[in-house]
Write a protein that holds these residues in place. Structure first.
Motif, PDB file in Angstrom:
ATOM      1  N   ASP A 214       2.928 -25.048  -4.384  1.00 12.45           N
ATOM      2  CA  ASP A 214       2.234 -25.382  -3.136  1.00 12.45           C
ATOM      3  C   ASP A 214       1.423 -24.165  -2.711  1.00 12.45           C
ATOM      4  O   ASP A 214       1.940 -23.281  -2.025  1.00 12.45           O
ATOM      5  CB  ASP A 214       3.241 -25.766  -2.056  1.00 12.45           C
ATOM      6  N   PRO A 215       0.153 -24.099  -3.102  1.00 16.88           N
ATOM      7  CA  PRO A 215      -0.667 -22.920  -2.802  1.00 16.88           C
ATOM      8  C   PRO A 215      -0.784 -22.589  -1.316  1.00 16.88           C
ATOM      9  O   PRO A 215      -0.864 -21.412  -0.952  1.00 16.88           O
ATOM     10  CB  PRO A 215      -2.031 -23.285  -3.395  1.00 16.88           C
ATOM     11  N   VAL A 216      -0.796 -23.594  -0.466  1.00 13.97           N
ATOM     12  CA  VAL A 216      -0.933 -23.331   0.969  1.00 13.97           C
ATOM     13  C   VAL A 216       0.315 -22.632   1.501  1.00 13.97           C
ATOM     14  O   VAL A 216       0.228 -21.629   2.219  1.00 13.97           O
ATOM     15  CB  VAL A 216      -1.195 -24.632   1.743  1.00 13.97           C
ATOM     16  N   VAL A 217       1.476 -23.140   1.150  1.00 12.08           N
ATOM     17  CA  VAL A 217       2.725 -22.517   1.592  1.00 12.08           C
ATOM     18  C   VAL A 217       2.868 -21.126   0.973  1.00 12.08           C
ATOM     19  O   VAL A 217       3.297 -20.174   1.638  1.00 12.08           O
ATOM     20  CB  VAL A 217       3.938 -23.401   1.237  1.00 12.08           C
ATOM     21  N   MET A 218       2.491 -20.997  -0.301  1.00 16.10           N
ATOM     22  CA  MET A 218       2.569 -19.688  -0.946  1.00 16.10           C
ATOM     23  C   MET A 218       1.614 -18.698  -0.284  1.00 16.10           C
ATOM     24  O   MET A 218       1.926 -17.510  -0.163  1.00 16.10           O
ATOM     25  CB  MET A 218       2.262 -19.806  -2.431  1.00 16.10           C
ATOM     26  N   SER A 219       0.483 -19.174   0.158  1.00 15.48           N
ATOM     27  CA  SER A 219      -0.458 -18.308   0.871  1.00 15.48           C
ATOM     28  C   SER A 219       0.161 -17.768   2.151  1.00 15.48           C
ATOM     29  O   SER A 219      -0.007 -16.602   2.490  1.00 15.48           O
ATOM     30  CB  SER A 219      -1.741 -19.079   1.200  1.00 15.48           C
ATOM     31  N   ARG A 220       0.882 -18.622   2.848  1.00 12.94           N
ATOM     32  CA  ARG A 220       1.557 -18.181   4.065  1.00 12.94           C
ATOM     33  C   ARG A 220       2.607 -17.130   3.740  1.00 12.94           C
ATOM     34  O   ARG A 220       2.792 -16.158   4.477  1.00 12.94           O
ATOM     35  CB  ARG A 220       2.216 -19.372   4.760  1.00 12.94           C
ATOM     36  N   ALA A 221       3.311 -17.343   2.626  1.00  9.55           N
ATOM     37  CA  ALA A 221       4.341 -16.385   2.228  1.00  9.55           C
ATOM     38  C   ALA A 221       3.721 -15.021   1.927  1.00  9.55           C
ATOM     39  O   ALA A 221       4.256 -13.980   2.336  1.00  9.55           O
ATOM     40  CB  ALA A 221       5.087 -16.912   1.000  1.00  9.55           C
ATOM     41  N   PHE A 222       2.593 -15.010   1.218  1.00 10.85           N
ATOM     42  CA  PHE A 222       1.940 -13.743   0.907  1.00 10.85           C
ATOM     43  C   PHE A 222       1.373 -13.092   2.167  1.00 10.85           C
ATOM     44  O   PHE A 222       1.391 -11.860   2.298  1.00 10.85           O
ATOM     45  CB  PHE A 222       0.832 -13.952  -0.124  1.00 10.85           C
ATOM     46  N   ARG A 223       0.899 -13.890   3.080  1.00 12.94           N
ATOM     47  CA  ARG A 223       0.392 -13.344   4.344  1.00 12.94           C
ATOM     48  C   ARG A 223       1.505 -12.600   5.082  1.00 12.94           C
ATOM     49  O   ARG A 223       1.329 -11.461   5.540  1.00 12.94           O
ATOM     50  CB  ARG A 223      -0.158 -14.472   5.211  1.00 12.94           C
ATOM     51  N   ALA A 224       2.663 -13.252   5.189  1.00 13.71           N
ATOM     52  CA  ALA A 224       3.800 -12.636   5.886  1.00 13.71           C
ATOM     53  C   ALA A 224       4.286 -11.395   5.141  1.00 13.71           C
ATOM     54  O   ALA A 224       4.630 -10.379   5.754  1.00 13.71           O
ATOM     55  CB  ALA A 224       4.933 -13.651   6.026  1.00 13.71           C
ATOM     56  N   ALA A 225       4.311 -11.462   3.815  1.00 12.75           N
ATOM     57  CA  ALA A 225       4.781 -10.330   3.012  1.00 12.75           C
ATOM     58  C   ALA A 225       3.879  -9.117   3.177  1.00 12.75           C
ATOM     59  O   ALA A 225       4.361  -7.983   3.274  1.00 12.75           O
ATOM     60  CB  ALA A 225       4.861 -10.738   1.545  1.00 12.75           C
ATOM     61  N   CYS A 226       2.579  -9.357   3.199  1.00 14.63           N
ATOM     62  CA  CYS A 226       1.642  -8.242   3.356  1.00 14.63           C
ATOM     63  C   CYS A 226       1.788  -7.590   4.725  1.00 14.63           C
ATOM     64  O   CYS A 226       1.741  -6.362   4.850  1.00 14.63           O
ATOM     65  CB  CYS A 226       0.201  -8.724   3.141  1.00 14.63           C
ATOM     66  N   GLU A 227       1.974  -8.406   5.743  1.00 18.83           N
ATOM     67  CA  GLU A 227       2.157  -7.852   7.079  1.00 18.83           C
ATOM     68  C   GLU A 227       3.451  -7.045   7.146  1.00 18.83           C
ATOM     69  O   GLU A 227       3.482  -5.937   7.700  1.00 18.83           O
ATOM     70  CB  GLU A 227       2.174  -8.986   8.108  1.00 18.83           C
ATOM     71  N   ALA A 228       4.523  -7.573   6.558  1.00 12.94           N
ATOM     72  CA  ALA A 228       5.807  -6.869   6.578  1.00 12.94           C
ATOM     73  C   ALA A 228       5.725  -5.563   5.784  1.00 12.94           C
ATOM     74  O   ALA A 228       6.233  -4.518   6.218  1.00 12.94           O
ATOM     75  CB  ALA A 228       6.903  -7.763   6.004  1.00 12.94           C
ATOM     76  N   GLY A 229       5.089  -5.620   4.635  1.00 19.03           N
ATOM     77  CA  GLY A 229       4.981  -4.418   3.803  1.00 19.03           C
ATOM     78  C   GLY A 229       4.203  -3.313   4.482  1.00 19.03           C
ATOM     79  O   GLY A 229       4.606  -2.137   4.440  1.00 19.03           O
ATOM     80  N   ARG A 230       3.095  -3.675   5.106  1.00 17.33           N
ATOM     81  CA  ARG A 230       2.297  -2.657   5.780  1.00 17.33           C
ATOM     82  C   ARG A 230       3.027  -2.080   6.988  1.00 17.33           C
ATOM     83  O   ARG A 230       2.996  -0.868   7.243  1.00 17.33           O
ATOM     84  CB  ARG A 230       0.946  -3.238   6.211  1.00 17.33           C
ATOM     85  N   LEU A 231       3.702  -2.946   7.755  1.00 14.30           N
ATOM     86  CA  LEU A 231       4.451  -2.459   8.909  1.00 14.30           C
ATOM     87  C   LEU A 231       5.573  -1.520   8.472  1.00 14.30           C
ATOM     88  O   LEU A 231       5.860  -0.517   9.127  1.00 14.30           O
ATOM     89  CB  LEU A 231       5.023  -3.639   9.698  1.00 14.30           C
ATOM     90  N   GLY A 232       6.208  -1.849   7.339  1.00 14.69           N
ATOM     91  CA  GLY A 232       7.252  -0.975   6.811  1.00 14.69           C
ATOM     92  C   GLY A 232       6.695   0.391   6.453  1.00 14.69           C
ATOM     93  O   GLY A 232       7.323   1.423   6.732  1.00 14.69           O
ATOM     94  N   TYR A 233       5.520   0.403   5.848  1.00 12.51           N
ATOM     95  CA  TYR A 233       4.886   1.674   5.483  1.00 12.51           C
ATOM     96  C   TYR A 233       4.530   2.473   6.733  1.00 12.51           C
ATOM     97  O   TYR A 233       4.765   3.681   6.802  1.00 12.51           O
ATOM     98  CB  TYR A 233       3.634   1.397   4.663  1.00 12.51           C
ATOM     99  N   GLU A 234       3.955   1.794   7.731  1.00 18.20           N
ATOM    100  CA  GLU A 234       3.556   2.490   8.950  1.00 18.20           C
ATOM    101  C   GLU A 234       4.764   3.029   9.708  1.00 18.20           C
ATOM    102  O   GLU A 234       4.709   4.111  10.308  1.00 18.20           O
ATOM    103  CB  GLU A 234       2.758   1.543   9.848  1.00 18.20           C
ATOM    104  N   ALA A 235       5.872   2.268   9.678  1.00 13.62           N
ATOM    105  CA  ALA A 235       7.076   2.710  10.392  1.00 13.62           C
ATOM    106  C   ALA A 235       7.718   3.913   9.711  1.00 13.62           C
ATOM    107  O   ALA A 235       8.333   4.752  10.360  1.00 13.62           O
ATOM    108  CB  ALA A 235       8.076   1.559  10.477  1.00 13.62           C
TER     109      ALA A 235
END
Length: 259
Positions: A214-235
C-alpha cells in the motif's frame, strides 16, 4: 524541526521521493501527498520532455513539487551532460541529479564518469546532486567541485537491503560540509529514521514505497520516520554524548562505528 536547505531553497520535508514503479499517475500523486515530500526525482528519458503532460510531470506540477530530473540511463559523462541540458531546456530547472551507470543490471554509479559529469555540469551552472558510491574521498572531491549535495548509496539501488554502507556513510557525514542525502537501498521506514539520526540531510526513497503493498500508507510511514529521525538527531542521541566522553580520538572513532 529545522528546515532542509538545498541549493538555496528551504523545505519542510526531508524525504525525497522517486517516481518509478507506480501503477498510475494517480497512484503517484496520492503517494506523494501522503508522504509530505516536496522534492521528486524522475528520469529524463522516461518523461514527455516536449509537453510535460505525462503521468509523471503533470501530477508533480499540480502538487507544486520541486523537480529533480535525473540522468538515469546515462552510461558516460557525455551522455549525462547531454541529458542535463535537455532537462534544463524542457523543464526550466537547473537542478539535476547525476546518475552514470554503464552496467544496466546493477545500476552502480561509475565513479570516474560521475566525477567528470559533475565537474562539467557545475561549470555549466547546474545545481548538481551527485548519486555516488559511499566513498569519502569521492564525496570530498565532489564537494570541492561545488555540488549542491552528495547522494551516497546505502546499498544497491532497488535492492531494499538497507544501510549496508553505514560505516562509510558515517565517515562521509562526519567529514563533508555539503548536504549528504542517503540514496538507494533504503527498504524500511526505520532505515530512513536511522539515516537522519546519523545526521543525513535527507533520504531518497522510491522502491520501498512504490513496490509496497500500500504505497499511500507506506508513504505515511516514511513521513513519520523521517520526522522522528530528524528530531532524534536534533535532540542529541545519548550514544552521541557517550562517544564525546571517550578518552582518545581512536576511541571516539571506534565508538562512532558502533552507533
Amino acid at each position: 524541526m529545522d528546515k532542509l536547505v538545498l541549493a538555496g531553497q528551504e523545505f519542510d520535508s526531508r524525504l525525497i521521493v522517486g517516481t518509478g514503479k507506480y501503477a498510475s499517475g494517480q497512484a503517484l500523486a496520492d503517494s506523494i501527498k501522503a508522504s509530505g515530500s516536496q522534492i521528486a526525482t524522475m528520469a529524463v528519458k522516461r518523461v514527455d520532455m516536449e509537453h510535460a503532460t505525462d503521468d509523471i510531470i503533470k501530477p508533480l506540477r499540480e502538487l507544486g513539487v520541486t523537480l529533480m530530473p535525473n540522468t538515469s540511463g546515462a552510461r558516460t559523462a557525455k551522455e549525462a551532460v547531454y541529458a542535463a541540458h535537455l532537462a534544463r531546456e524542457a523543464l526550466g530547472t537547473d537542478w539535476i541529479k547525476v546518475e552514470v551507470h554503464p552496467d544496466q543490471k546493477y545500476l552502480l554509479p561509475d565513479t570516474i564518469e560521475t566525477y567528470e559529469a559533475c565537474k562539467q555540469l557545475v561549470a555549466d551552472g547546474f545545481k548538481v546532486f551527485a548519486y555516488c558510491q559511499a566513498d569519502l574521498c569521492l564525496c570530498k572531491g565532489l564537494e570541492e567541485l561545488g555540488v549542491a549535495a552528495v547522494m551516497p548509496l546505502g546499498s544497491p539501488i532497488g535492492s531494499a537491503k538497507g544501510l549496508q554502507t553505514e560505516p562509510f556513510l558515517k565517515l562521509i557525514l562526519k567529514e563533508c560540509r555539503c548536504p549528504v542525502i542517503v540514496d538507494a537501498g533504503i527498504g524500511a521506514p526505520s532505515e530512513a529514521a536511522r539515516s537522519l539520526e546519523m545526521g543525513a540531510a535527507a533520504v531518497m526513497v522510491n522502491t520501498a514505497i512504490a513496490a509496497s503493498g500500500d504505497p499511500v500508507v507506506m508513504s505515511r510511514a516514511f513521513r513519520a520516520a523521517c520526522e522522528a529521525g530528524r528530531l532524534g538527531y536534533e535532540a542529541g542521541l545519548a550514544s552521541q554524548f557517550e562517544t564525546a566522553r571517550a578518552t582518545s580520538p581512536m576511541e571516539q572513532f571506534l565508538n562512532s562505528l558502533k552507533d
